[in-house]
Design an enzyme around this catalytic site. Structure first.
Site, PDB file in Angstrom:
ATOM      1  N   GLN A  69      48.042  35.670  41.435  1.00  0.00           N
ATOM      2  CA  GLN A  69      49.351  35.562  42.073  1.00  0.00           C
ATOM      3  C   GLN A  69      50.461  36.256  41.300  1.00  0.00           C
ATOM      4  O   GLN A  69      51.375  36.825  41.889  1.00  0.00           O
ATOM      5  CB  GLN A  69      49.705  34.083  42.279  1.00  0.00           C
ATOM      6  CG  GLN A  69      48.850  33.407  43.353  1.00  0.00           C
ATOM      7  CD  GLN A  69      49.017  34.063  44.708  1.00  0.00           C
ATOM      8  OE1 GLN A  69      50.116  34.187  45.231  1.00  0.00           O
ATOM      9  NE2 GLN A  69      47.903  34.505  45.290  1.00  0.00           N
ATOM     10  N   HIS A 110      51.977  39.822  41.905  1.00  0.00           N
ATOM     11  CA  HIS A 110      53.017  40.146  42.892  1.00  0.00           C
ATOM     12  C   HIS A 110      54.146  40.946  42.255  1.00  0.00           C
ATOM     13  O   HIS A 110      54.721  41.825  42.894  1.00  0.00           O
ATOM     14  CB  HIS A 110      53.583  38.859  43.494  1.00  0.00           C
ATOM     15  CG  HIS A 110      52.863  38.400  44.719  1.00  0.00           C
ATOM     16  ND1 HIS A 110      53.057  38.961  45.958  1.00  0.00           N
ATOM     17  CD2 HIS A 110      51.945  37.425  44.896  1.00  0.00           C
ATOM     18  CE1 HIS A 110      52.296  38.357  46.856  1.00  0.00           C
ATOM     19  NE2 HIS A 110      51.606  37.419  46.231  1.00  0.00           N
ATOM     20  N   GLU A 170      56.396  26.971  44.798  1.00  0.00           N
ATOM     21  CA  GLU A 170      56.049  27.508  46.110  1.00  0.00           C
ATOM     22  C   GLU A 170      54.588  27.196  46.449  1.00  0.00           C
ATOM     23  O   GLU A 170      54.274  26.633  47.496  1.00  0.00           O
ATOM     24  CB  GLU A 170      56.275  29.013  46.104  1.00  0.00           C
ATOM     25  CG  GLU A 170      55.845  29.718  47.377  1.00  0.00           C
ATOM     26  CD  GLU A 170      55.923  31.224  47.269  1.00  0.00           C
ATOM     27  OE1 GLU A 170      55.929  31.878  48.335  1.00  0.00           O
ATOM     28  OE2 GLU A 170      55.968  31.763  46.147  1.00  0.00           O
ATOM     29  N   HIS A 171      53.676  27.589  45.582  1.00  0.00           N
ATOM     30  CA  HIS A 171      52.247  27.324  45.763  1.00  0.00           C
ATOM     31  C   HIS A 171      51.793  26.328  44.702  1.00  0.00           C
ATOM     32  O   HIS A 171      52.073  26.525  43.515  1.00  0.00           O
ATOM     33  CB  HIS A 171      51.417  28.597  45.590  1.00  0.00           C
ATOM     34  CG  HIS A 171      51.845  29.734  46.451  1.00  0.00           C
ATOM     35  ND1 HIS A 171      52.504  30.834  45.960  1.00  0.00           N
ATOM     36  CD2 HIS A 171      51.678  29.948  47.776  1.00  0.00           C
ATOM     37  CE1 HIS A 171      52.744  31.684  46.951  1.00  0.00           C
ATOM     38  NE2 HIS A 171      52.256  31.171  48.067  1.00  0.00           N
ATOM     39  N   ASP A 184      47.615  33.057  51.650  1.00  0.00           N
ATOM     40  CA  ASP A 184      48.404  34.283  51.770  1.00  0.00           C
ATOM     41  C   ASP A 184      47.908  35.177  52.896  1.00  0.00           C
ATOM     42  O   ASP A 184      48.701  35.845  53.560  1.00  0.00           O
ATOM     43  CB  ASP A 184      48.337  35.080  50.466  1.00  0.00           C
ATOM     44  CG  ASP A 184      49.283  34.566  49.405  1.00  0.00           C
ATOM     45  OD1 ASP A 184      50.161  33.755  49.726  1.00  0.00           O
ATOM     46  OD2 ASP A 184      49.141  34.992  48.243  1.00  0.00           O
ATOM     47  N   HIS A 241      90.696  10.916  72.350  1.00  0.00           N
ATOM     48  CA  HIS A 241      89.302  10.525  72.500  1.00  0.00           C
ATOM     49  C   HIS A 241      89.205   9.225  73.288  1.00  0.00           C
ATOM     50  O   HIS A 241      88.375   9.067  74.195  1.00  0.00           O
ATOM     51  CB  HIS A 241      88.643  10.315  71.122  1.00  0.00           C
ATOM     52  CG  HIS A 241      88.278  11.570  70.405  1.00  0.00           C
ATOM     53  ND1 HIS A 241      89.208  12.477  69.969  1.00  0.00           N
ATOM     54  CD2 HIS A 241      87.065  12.058  70.017  1.00  0.00           C
ATOM     55  CE1 HIS A 241      88.605  13.469  69.354  1.00  0.00           C
ATOM     56  NE2 HIS A 241      87.294  13.245  69.370  1.00  0.00           N
TER      57      HIS A 241
END
Length: 445
Positions: free
Chosen positions: A251, A254, A319-320, A353, A413
């Site tokens: 990962q 990236h 995230e993961h 992914d 109102h």
């Protein structure tokens, strides 16, 4: 008490980098707002070395990209898209319109209404991430979005043909070969040749993420996103050092700012995994990206118990989160802050992914504390409505509303309520304003 064997970049260093990106993006978006297509073209040439008469691809170009796939490539893309579409449809089917009579004559309901247009960004400057086309375009179409526009940067001096094919097979209505700030800015703000959208979705680099953040409010966005994050939670029973190291490096390739974190309850396992990471970095083809990310942002944490591991993981809010322990379900039952969980050694983040069917556009930078990832619900507006079907119900609700408005001092109102009590109720209600109301006549009935 947990021990950090390796720490990543400090919060101050990350904040300094964020400030630099923020200033660049702010100036670029202002330029697009002011000069439209001219600004977009200049940025495309400057940042991507890319120019053409129209950045929107012609149908013949799109067809050529699809036809250029080998039989196996098309089969693989269609398999992945079928998984994404299937799970997205299950999610959409779970979101029901409702209508209920809450009191006699009082009907309340909501409808799930898709946005009218969405702009999907598909990153591809470094790697042609065609999977992002599945995740964004298909999900939007399953939600019922009528107009879906896509942008992806050029790849190696040409429009990214594999991404274009995936965008087309996913059902995109318009495909542009544009990347970066200029792409998301053009889709959100609009130019002379690009109609603006109502919503922006999809991952991207730091500049794309910051552009989406600055454009939020002008358009909707899926979530605030940053560099890919991975947290491996592992012990000696559910995993081995080689697998843990592989899943971290798989990962962090990236980009050089992608955090990879190992959280374990075994110091021996931690040291063995770090040694495996060093070994794999000598043979991994993408080691240049992965090594910098690991050196600058990698972390290794040794906790004393599962309970402490959960507390640390929830604080990281990654995230993961890949869980390879004796009891992965313990973390499913007890963790609350994560983008997506991958449970057991048989699955991994790469499956999510690329192909398994869940969406890979997920929250980063601790946003998992308050949001999940991209799904059909992000493209839907849950809009309420109300209907009163009897005079008695209108008068009853009106009496309560009138008194509550008086508590707040809202005379106007209150009169909205009072006029309905007078029209539809059995007894008089005093006027909430300064003057007495006009007496009701037969013509008012």
């Amino acid at each position: 008490m947990a021990e950090w064997l390796k720490r990543g970049a400090t919060a101050e260093a990350k904040a300094d980098a964020d400030r630099k990106v923020r200033d660049i993006v702010e100036a670029a978006l202002a330029d697009i707002e002011k000069r439209g297509d001219a600004a977009v073209r200049e940025m495309s040439i400057r940042f991507d070395g890319w120019d053409r008469e129209s950045y929107r691809l012609r149908q013949s170009e799109i067809d050529a990209c699809v036809d250029g796939l080998t039989a196996q490539e098309r089969k693989d893309i269609e398999f992945a898209q079928a998984q994404v579409k299937g799970f997205a449809q299950i999610q959409r089917d779970s979101m029901l319109d409702v209508e209920v009579e809450t009191l006699p004559g009082v009907v309340l309901g909501h409808k799930n209404v898709p946005v009218n247009s969405a702009g999907c960004y598909v990153p591809g400057g470094k790697y042609p991430l065609l999977a992002s086309a599945h995740m964004s375009v298909i999900t939007a179409k399953v939600a019922g979005v009528p107009r879906v526009v896509t942008c992806a940067p050029p790849f190696q001096g040409e429009f990214a043909s594999k991404i274009v094919a995936a965008q087309a097979l996913a059902g995109a209505d318009a495909i542009y070969a544009l990347g970066g700030i200029q792409a998301v800015g053009a889709m959100a703000i609009g130019t002379e040749t690009i109609d603006p959208v109502d919503m922006l979705v999809g991952p991207g680099n730091a500049f794309v993420a910051e552009a989406k953040r600055q454009l939020f409010g002008r358009v909707g966005i899926d979530l605030f996103a940053g560099p890919t994050e991975t947290l491996i939670i592992a012990d000696e029973i559910g995993c081995d050092p080689e697998m843990a190291a592989t899943d971290i490096l798989g990962q962090v390739e990236h980009g050089p700012d992608s955090p990879g974190v190992l959280l374990t309850n075994s110091e021996a396992f931690a040291h063995e995994t770090m040694a495996e990471i060093d070994r794999l970095l000598e043979i991994l083809p993408t080691a240049d990206h992965a090594r910098k990310a690991w050196d600058d942002f990698g972390e290794v944490i040794v906790a004393e118990s599962y309970e402490e591991m959960v507390a640390i993981a929830d604080d990281i809010a990654s995230e993961h989160v890949q869980v390879m322990t004796r009891d992965p379900d313990y973390f499913l039952a007890n963790m609350t802050n994560y983008g997506a969980l991958f449970l057991g050694s048989r699955t991994n983040v790469s499956f999510g992914d690329k192909v398994i069917g869940t969406n890979h556009t997920l929250p980063t930078k601790k946003a998992a504390r308050y949001t999940g990832g991209l799904w059909v619900g992000k493209f839907l507006k849950t809009c309420t409505y109300q209907r009163i079907t009897s005079d008695e119900a209108s008068a009853l609700i009106g009496e309560y509303c009138s008194r509550l408005c008086a508590l707040e001092g809202f005379a106007g109102h209150g009169e909205q309520a009072n006029i309905r009590v007078r029209r539809f109720g059995a007894r008089d209600v005093p006027y909430a304003g300064q003057a007495e109301p006009t007496p009701r006549t037969a013509a008012d009935a």
